[in-house]
Design an enzyme around this catalytic site. Structure first.
Site, PDB file in Angstrom:
ATOM      1  NE  ARG A 227      -4.172  -1.702   0.432  1.00 53.73           N
ATOM      2  CZ  ARG A 227      -4.503  -2.624  -0.348  1.00 53.73           C
ATOM      3  NH1 ARG A 227      -3.250  -3.009  -1.448  1.00 53.73           N
ATOM      4  NH2 ARG A 227      -5.265  -3.561  -0.083  1.00 53.73           N
ATOM      5  CG  HIS A 275      -3.829  -1.182  -6.352  1.00 59.24           C
ATOM      6  ND1 HIS A 275      -4.337  -0.446  -5.089  1.00 59.24           N
ATOM      7  CD2 HIS A 275      -3.727  -2.202  -5.985  1.00 59.24           C
ATOM      8  CE1 HIS A 275      -4.429  -1.343  -4.324  1.00 59.24           C
ATOM      9  NE2 HIS A 275      -4.213  -2.527  -4.802  1.00 59.24           N
TER      10      HIS A 275
HETATM   11  P1  NAP Z   1      -0.741 -11.352   5.214  1.00 59.23           P
HETATM   12  O1  NAP Z   1      -0.657 -12.990   4.784  1.00 59.23           O
HETATM   13  O2  NAP Z   1      -1.498 -10.866   6.331  1.00 59.23           O
HETATM   14  O3  NAP Z   1       0.910 -11.049   5.472  1.00 59.23           O
HETATM   15  C1  NAP Z   1       1.156  -9.845   6.179  1.00 59.23           C
HETATM   16  C2  NAP Z   1       2.784 -10.175   6.687  1.00 59.23           C
HETATM   17  O4  NAP Z   1       2.868  -8.566   7.010  1.00 59.23           O
HETATM   18  C3  NAP Z   1       3.037 -10.996   7.773  1.00 59.23           C
HETATM   19  O5  NAP Z   1       4.283 -11.659   7.514  1.00 59.23           O
HETATM   20  C4  NAP Z   1       3.144 -10.022   8.822  1.00 59.23           C
HETATM   21  O6  NAP Z   1       3.899 -10.485  10.023  1.00 59.23           O
HETATM   22  C5  NAP Z   1       3.707  -8.759   8.373  1.00 59.23           C
HETATM   23  N1  NAP Z   1       3.681  -7.492   9.206  1.00 59.23           N
HETATM   24  C6  NAP Z   1       2.472  -7.082   9.385  1.00 59.23           C
HETATM   25  N2  NAP Z   1       2.592  -5.971  10.088  1.00 59.23           N
HETATM   26  C7  NAP Z   1       3.839  -5.745  10.268  1.00 59.23           C
HETATM   27  C8  NAP Z   1       4.689  -4.833  11.029  1.00 59.23           C
HETATM   28  N3  NAP Z   1       4.343  -3.898  11.627  1.00 59.23           N
HETATM   29  N4  NAP Z   1       6.077  -4.976  10.567  1.00 59.23           N
HETATM   30  C9  NAP Z   1       6.638  -5.861  10.149  1.00 59.23           C
HETATM   31  N5  NAP Z   1       5.813  -6.925   9.414  1.00 59.23           N
HETATM   32  C10 NAP Z   1       4.583  -6.731   9.666  1.00 59.23           C
HETATM   33  O7  NAP Z   1      -0.961 -10.623   3.686  1.00 59.23           O
HETATM   34  P2  NAP Z   1      -0.918 -10.952   2.404  1.00 59.23           P
HETATM   35  O8  NAP Z   1      -1.884 -11.600   1.965  1.00 59.23           O
HETATM   36  O9  NAP Z   1       0.800 -11.536   2.224  1.00 59.23           O
HETATM   37  O10 NAP Z   1      -0.980  -9.531   1.874  1.00 59.23           O
HETATM   38  C11 NAP Z   1       0.077  -8.284   1.911  1.00 59.23           C
HETATM   39  C12 NAP Z   1      -0.527  -7.097   1.360  1.00 59.23           C
HETATM   40  O11 NAP Z   1      -0.140  -7.080   0.015  1.00 59.23           O
HETATM   41  C13 NAP Z   1      -1.932  -6.879   1.685  1.00 59.23           C
HETATM   42  O12 NAP Z   1      -2.432  -6.507   3.145  1.00 59.23           O
HETATM   43  C14 NAP Z   1      -2.263  -5.768   0.695  1.00 59.23           C
HETATM   44  O13 NAP Z   1      -1.988  -4.544   1.231  1.00 59.23           O
HETATM   45  C15 NAP Z   1      -1.143  -6.191  -0.324  1.00 59.23           C
HETATM   46  N6  NAP Z   1      -1.490  -6.510  -1.601  1.00 59.23           N
HETATM   47  C16 NAP Z   1      -1.456  -5.624  -2.738  1.00 59.23           C
HETATM   48  C17 NAP Z   1      -2.023  -6.259  -4.029  1.00 59.23           C
HETATM   49  C18 NAP Z   1      -1.766  -5.204  -5.133  1.00 59.23           C
HETATM   50  O14 NAP Z   1      -2.293  -5.633  -6.458  1.00 59.23           O
HETATM   51  N7  NAP Z   1      -1.119  -4.276  -5.082  1.00 59.23           N
HETATM   52  C19 NAP Z   1      -2.627  -7.306  -4.119  1.00 59.23           C
HETATM   53  C20 NAP Z   1      -2.929  -8.092  -3.136  1.00 59.23           C
HETATM   54  C21 NAP Z   1      -2.273  -7.499  -1.911  1.00 59.23           C
HETATM   55  P3  NAP Z   1       3.178 -12.002  10.867  1.00 59.23           P
HETATM   56  O15 NAP Z   1       3.679 -12.892   9.925  1.00 59.23           O
HETATM   57  O16 NAP Z   1       4.006 -11.686  12.039  1.00 59.23           O
HETATM   58  O17 NAP Z   1       1.990 -11.640  11.176  1.00 59.23           O
HETATM   59  C1  GLV Z   2      -5.415  -5.668  -3.414  1.00 61.53           C
HETATM   60  O1  GLV Z   2      -4.749  -4.595  -3.383  1.00 61.53           O
HETATM   61  C2  GLV Z   2      -5.630  -6.461  -2.234  1.00 61.53           C
HETATM   62  O2  GLV Z   2      -5.336  -6.082  -1.224  1.00 61.53           O
HETATM   63  O3  GLV Z   2      -6.100  -7.822  -2.636  1.00 61.53           O
END
Ligand code: NAP
Ligand code: GLV
Length: 312
Positions: A227, A275
């Site tokens: 983000r 995005h």
């Molecule tokens: P997730 O499974 O919830 O993973 C989040 C990771 O971030 C976990 O390893 C978590 O640590 C870590 N984290 C959270 N807060 C933190 C902090 N304060 N300091 C350090 N590490 C921290 O999420 P995901 O499914 O992988 O998705 C990640 C993000 O990608 C989403 O939240 C979204 O914003 C973004 N996204 C973007 C797109 C796009 O098209 N650009 C698409 C999809 C997602 P822990 O393992 O310790 O909990």
């Molecule tokens: C896209 O940005 C998502 O969070 O899936």
């Protein structure tokens, strides 16, 4: 069972049909202002404030995206409404492709060769190799793990940073906030390409300010596919301008669409995408969400349940 789809784009109908195909006994409708029938479950992305006023009987909200700040920031979100997010559903491999493309562009000096081609210049530049490009994945969650594993199996040195998890992946060195305040700086100093893959929360907002970005070694690059709110834009621009950083690939921004006058648009070291790094594929995601709805409806445990206190 009654389900309502709340989706602020022309994809609402496709989501409705895909969810209905997996939950044949459910009534699935698309919410619009003035829609007053009461649903048990909602599926969607960026619900408007009026939505939660109109739907007071919801038993859970299912986010079609991995990030959930678009729901948590809603001023009318009921305090105890469970939120469940989509997990991977094909987004992991898209993140891998996005990051691989950017790393290769820098490693193989493709921007410089494109400039040379435009000027009709034939001039080999010095080459570098994978072991000289240590990758740092900030956020080793569902998507971060895909990316870290892919780069490790490609032969890059890979390390990652998580908030609390201590379980890593083969070939991935883990730094963890819970292990001490020096962990973040050690992670940043070891990184040549920073890949930001953590959610936007109170703790990660503006995390990558001038002080943090300066911890990266000279010549490092930044990929932000999480983000926009995680990066302080002025700090990133200053460090690109003064030569400390070599490039940035940005898919997400503080304000989207990125305002036309923003300096990122014309910056020679910045690559912009709107995005689209990982787009939720409707069919596999609808299948996953339908399964989660069935689990919640029958009081079974499900995964992807958001912890409100930590913000993801
Ligand atoms: P997730 O499974 O919830 O993973 C989040 C990771 O971030 C976990 O390893 C978590 O640590 C870590 N984290 C959270 N807060 C933190 C902090 N304060 N300091 C350090 N590490 C921290 O999420 P995901 O499914 O992988 O998705 C990640 C993000 O990608 C989403 O939240 C979204 O914003 C973004 N996204 C973007 C797109 C796009 O098209 N650009 C698409 C999809 C997602 P822990 O393992 O310790 O909990
Ligand atoms: C896209 O940005 C998502 O969070 O899936």
């Amino acid at each position: 069972m009654r389900i309502v789809i709340v989706y602020g784009s022309d994809k609402a109908q496709a989501w409705r049909d895909a969810i209905a195909a997996h939950l044949r006994d459910a009534q699935v409708d698309i919410w619009h202002p003035g829609f007053t029938q009461q649903a048990d479950y909602a599926v969607g992305w960026t619900p408007p404030p009026q939505f939660f006023i109109d739907q007071p009987r919801l038993r859970a909200f299912f986010s079609t995206g991995a990030g959930v700040e678009h729901v948590l920031n809603n001023p009318n979100l009921p305090a105890d409404l469970p939120i469940v997010r989509v997990e991977d559903a094909g987004m992991g491999e898209q993140m891998v492709d996005y990051c691989r493309f950017e790393v290769l562009r820098w490693m193989q000096r493709r921007d410089e060769y494109a400039a040379q081609q435009a000027a009709g210049i034939w001039k080999p530049l010095s080459a570098s190799f994978r072991d000289e490009w240590p990758i740092g994945v900030f956020g080793l969650g569902v998507l971060g793990r895909h990316v870290a594993k892919a780069f490790a199996s490609d032969g890059y040195p890979v390390h990652a940073f998580s908030r609390s998890s201590t379980a890593s992946e083969p070939g991935v060195r883990l730094f963890c906030e819970a292990n001490g305040s020096d962990q973040f700086e050690a992670f940043m100093r070891a990184t040549r390409v920073l890949m930001i893959l953590a959610p936007l929360t109170a703790a990660t907002y503006n995390k990558f300010d001038r002080k943090a970005l300066q911890m990266l070694p000279r010549g490092a690059c930044v990929i932000n596919v999480a983000r926009g709110g995680l990066i302080v834009d002025d700090a990133l621009l200053e460090l690109l301008d003064n030569g400390h950083l070599n490039g940035a690939a940005l898919d997400v921004f503080h304000h989207e669409p990125l305002p036309r006058q923003h300096r990122y648009w014309n910056h020679p070291k910045v690559h912009i995408t709107p995005h689209t790094a990982a787009v939720t594929p409707i069919r596999p995601a609808a299948k996953q969400i339908a399964e989660k709805i069935r689990q919640v409806a029958s009081n079974q445990p499900t995964t992807g349940l958001v912890e409100r206190r930590r913000g993801y």
